[in-house]
Design a protein around this motif. Structure first.
Motif, mmCIF file in Angstrom:
data_model
loop_
_atom_site.group_PDB
_atom_site.id
_atom_site.type_symbol
_atom_site.label_atom_id
_atom_site.label_comp_id
_atom_site.label_asym_id
_atom_site.label_seq_id
_atom_site.Cartn_x
_atom_site.Cartn_y
_atom_site.Cartn_z
ATOM 1 N N ARG A 22 81.863 90.828 61.811
ATOM 2 C CA ARG A 22 81.334 91.518 62.986
ATOM 3 C C ARG A 22 80.751 92.875 62.612
ATOM 4 N NH1 ARG A 22 83.666 90.480 68.283
ATOM 5 N NH2 ARG A 22 84.652 88.428 68.335
ATOM 6 N N CYS A 30 84.996 96.884 66.473
ATOM 7 C CA CYS A 30 84.170 95.677 66.367
ATOM 8 C C CYS A 30 83.654 95.211 67.721
ATOM 9 C CB CYS A 30 84.970 94.547 65.710
ATOM 10 S SG CYS A 30 85.305 94.819 63.964
ATOM 11 N N ARG A 31 84.297 95.615 68.804
ATOM 12 C CA ARG A 31 83.869 95.213 70.145
ATOM 13 C C ARG A 31 83.323 96.426 70.886
ATOM 14 N NH1 ARG A 31 87.300 94.127 73.605
ATOM 15 N NH2 ARG A 31 86.202 92.567 74.808
ATOM 16 N N ARG A 66 74.679 96.385 72.875
ATOM 17 C CA ARG A 66 74.368 95.075 72.309
ATOM 18 C C ARG A 66 72.876 94.930 72.018
ATOM 19 N NH1 ARG A 66 79.151 93.389 75.196
ATOM 20 N NH2 ARG A 66 80.560 92.488 73.625
ATOM 21 N N ASP A 69 72.483 96.752 68.716
ATOM 22 C CA ASP A 69 72.966 95.911 67.616
ATOM 23 C C ASP A 69 71.916 94.863 67.231
ATOM 24 O OD1 ASP A 69 75.320 97.320 67.819
ATOM 25 O OD2 ASP A 69 76.368 95.764 68.948
ATOM 26 N N LEU A 102 73.912 86.758 66.573
ATOM 27 C CA LEU A 102 75.051 87.636 66.845
ATOM 28 C C LEU A 102 76.005 87.013 67.857
ATOM 29 C CD1 LEU A 102 73.293 91.133 66.929
ATOM 30 C CD2 LEU A 102 74.707 90.171 65.107
ATOM 31 N N ASP A 103 75.474 86.252 68.799
ATOM 32 C CA ASP A 103 76.348 85.576 69.764
ATOM 33 C C ASP A 103 77.151 84.471 69.105
ATOM 34 O OD1 ASP A 103 75.748 87.182 71.920
ATOM 35 O OD2 ASP A 103 74.150 85.892 72.684
ATOM 36 N N GLU A 114 80.062 86.440 67.510
ATOM 37 C CA GLU A 114 81.031 87.078 68.402
ATOM 38 C C GLU A 114 81.470 86.180 69.548
ATOM 39 O OE1 GLU A 114 80.025 91.023 69.519
ATOM 40 O OE2 GLU A 114 79.607 91.648 67.464
ATOM 41 N N HIS A 154 74.665 89.136 73.751
ATOM 42 C CA HIS A 154 73.475 89.746 73.168
ATOM 43 C C HIS A 154 72.202 89.181 73.790
ATOM 44 C CE1 HIS A 154 76.570 90.665 70.127
ATOM 45 N NE2 HIS A 154 75.852 91.743 69.912
#
Length: 536
Positions: free
Chosen positions: A26, A79-80, A354, A357, A424-425, A428, A433
């Motif tokens: 992550r 990370c979140r 997000r 990111d 990315l989804d 995670e 995202h």
């Protein structure tokens, strides 16, 4: 139909398999959020930093930036996104228990000022390191004035997963390159693409199209128009904070840092902190014991360099920031072009995080050739155009030598971002995202819905002053934070951190044996030394 770059498509495809198997890791995020303390009339506060918030010198999460009144919150790395935002919210809640009637100003451009001296310089105690921080800020005053230093923003710190670097190195057939050097080079690839496209962030998240007249000490620039009695607005501006009214410096502009390599970046900054500048020499440095600035060089220290993004590495006690980079490479990047969103109580939200990111990962995975000087100038022109006229529907940017409407180029970028968001989804879980893209892409065709557009529309519809409108937002946010509970364990920990920070400051002060002159000379002697790169 948009044609995605072959490099981007291949990189996403190669990374999706490891992502599905949980091998990608992550992103790690941290937030630094500034905010002025103001009184109930929106005037900058002249009270000291509240004692209950701890020592500005040593507290790990609550400090001040330039001014004694400019609070700065620093979250741990998470990370979140939601965890970082929860911690940031708790810092606000805890602070409001100790601010009395004062408010945290939720806009980037300050409230009411009363001239340069109304912005108090932060005091960090009597230790050499604390006095150095104070003198550095005095130097910013004589060079640029205090008013510019009253501007606030959000810095977003991101490190990409460690697991991604060996995968990308293998994908490129670069296994013979040391991992540290490879990672640093790829971070600079990311930074160059960020520089090419940061105008999109200024459009989507810029939130400073207006300011109070007290911010200006001279004539009103032509690009500003009067609104009500004490407010000036720029009708299509996105971020006056990032314009030549804010963090811009003509002396630094001649450094021409376009982030082509780590060695070039480090060398340019080292040159700047060791090269005298005539105008700064005339200001004086230490006049009869009155320290006016740390030195008369182009930069007093590396932190004085203003940029919308920086490569970073946590420095050890005997290192400057560039020495840490030189020795061990880039560890994370710091995004610095973000205004406070006055409509968000924390100045930033999970959707924006997000998107950032996704945007940063896209910058990494896309092709990123070096930037020649001519392109560097064009990138500055694009950024300046969006800062000053970003919500003008007819605005065109120079992209690869051609004129492109902002919205058209933005749609091309969003099309490329979608594959990155899906990646990315996968990492995670969920669709957060992709949802962030869905929420923000419509803003390309509805500039009035951007934060800068919302703020300007609110002023126009109400006829109210900038300060009065933002003061209403600040009061509502303060009431919310005062009413919300802080987790008891975290509140107790904050109290303990505050007390411990004072003991740490006292220990530093007690341990000092050098005169400040000698301390500073030794610091700059060390700062000019190159550091050998780690062979890892």
């Amino acid at each position: 139909m948009f044609n995605l770059s072959e490099q981007l498509v291949n990189a996403i495809a190669r990374l999706k398999g490891p992502a599905r198997q949980g091998q990608l890791g992550r992103l790690r995020r941290g937030i630094e959020k500034e905010g002025l303390r103001v009184d109930r009339q929106g005037m900058i506060a002249h009270t000291p930093h509240p004692r209950a918030l701890g020592s500005k010198l040593t507290h790990p999460h609550i400090t001040t930036d330039y001014s004694e009144s400019l609070l700065e919150y620093i979250t741990p790395v998470y990370c979140r996104p939601e965890d970082a935002l929860t911690f940031l919210a708790d810092l606000h809640r805890f602070s409001y228990r100790h601010l009395g009637d004062e408010l945290l100003w939720p806009a980037s451009m300050p409230g009411r000022l009363a001239g340069n001296d109304s912005v108090p310089i932060a005091d960090y105690g009597r230790s050499n390191v604390g006095f150095m921080k104070h003198v550095y800020r005095k130097g910013l005053d004589v060079r640029y004035g205090r008013i510019m230093q009253s501007i606030a923003g959000v810095h977003y710190n991101v490190s990409l997963p460690e697991e991604v670097w060996p995968l990308l190195r293998e994908l490129e057939g670069a296994e013979d390159k040391p991992l540290n050097a490879y990672r640093s080079g790829r971070y600079f690839d990311l930074i160059r693409n960020f520089r090419r496209n940061s105008w999109l962030l200024l459009y989507l998240f810029g939130a400073s199209p207006a300011l109070d007249r007290s911010f200006l000490t001279g004539a009103v620039p032509d690009k500003l128009a009067a609104h009500a009695r004490d407010t000036l607005v720029s009708p299509h501006a996105t971020s006056l904070r990032m314009s030549d009214l804010g963090y811009q410096n003509k002396v630094q502009a001649q450094l021409k840092i376009c982030f082509n390599s780590l060695s070039n970046y480090v060398g340019t900054l080292r040159h700047a902190i060791t090269t005298p500048w005539p105008a700064y020499q005339r200001m004086g440095v230490n006049e009869g014991g009155d320290w006016r600035q740390l030195n008369a060089n182009i930069l007093q220290i590396e932190n004085e360099y203003y940029s919308d993004i920086r490569p970073k590495r946590v420095a050890r006690h005997d290192e400057t920031p560039t020495q840490a980079l030189e020795a061990r490479g880039v560890e994370y990047i710091e995004v610095r072009c973000l205004d406070l969103n006055p409509f968000s109580p924390l100045g930033i939200d999970a959707t924006q995080m997000r998107f950032l990111d996704t945007f940063l990962m896209w910058c990494l995975l896309s092709e990123s050739p070096w930037i020649p000087d001519e392109e560097c100038d064009r990138l500055d022109d694009n950024r300046r155009a969006v800062v000053e006229r970003g919500r003008d529907p007819g605005l065109a940017l120079t992209i690869d030598g051609e004129q492109r409407r902002l919205a058209d180029r933005g749609r091309t970028i969003f099309a490329e971002l979608r594959g990155v968001a899906e990646l990315l989804d996968v990492v995670e879980g969920g669709e957060a995202h992709v949802a962030a893209l869905d929420a923000l892409e419509p803003l390309l065709d509805t500039p009035e819905r951007t934060p800068s557009g919302r703020l300007l529309r609110a002023l126009e519809e109400s006829g109210s002053e900038f300060v009065d409108h933002v003061l209403e937002l600040a009061s509502a946010q303060a009431e919310r934070f005062r009413d919300e509970p802080v987790d008891p364990a975290r509140e107790a920990w904050f109290r303990e951190l505050s007390e411990t920070s004072y003991q740490q400051q006292a220990d530093i002060e007690a341990a000092d044996r050098e005169r400040f002159d000698d301390f500073l000379a030794a610091y700059f002697a060390r700062a000019s030394e190159p550091r050998a790169a780690s062979p890892v």
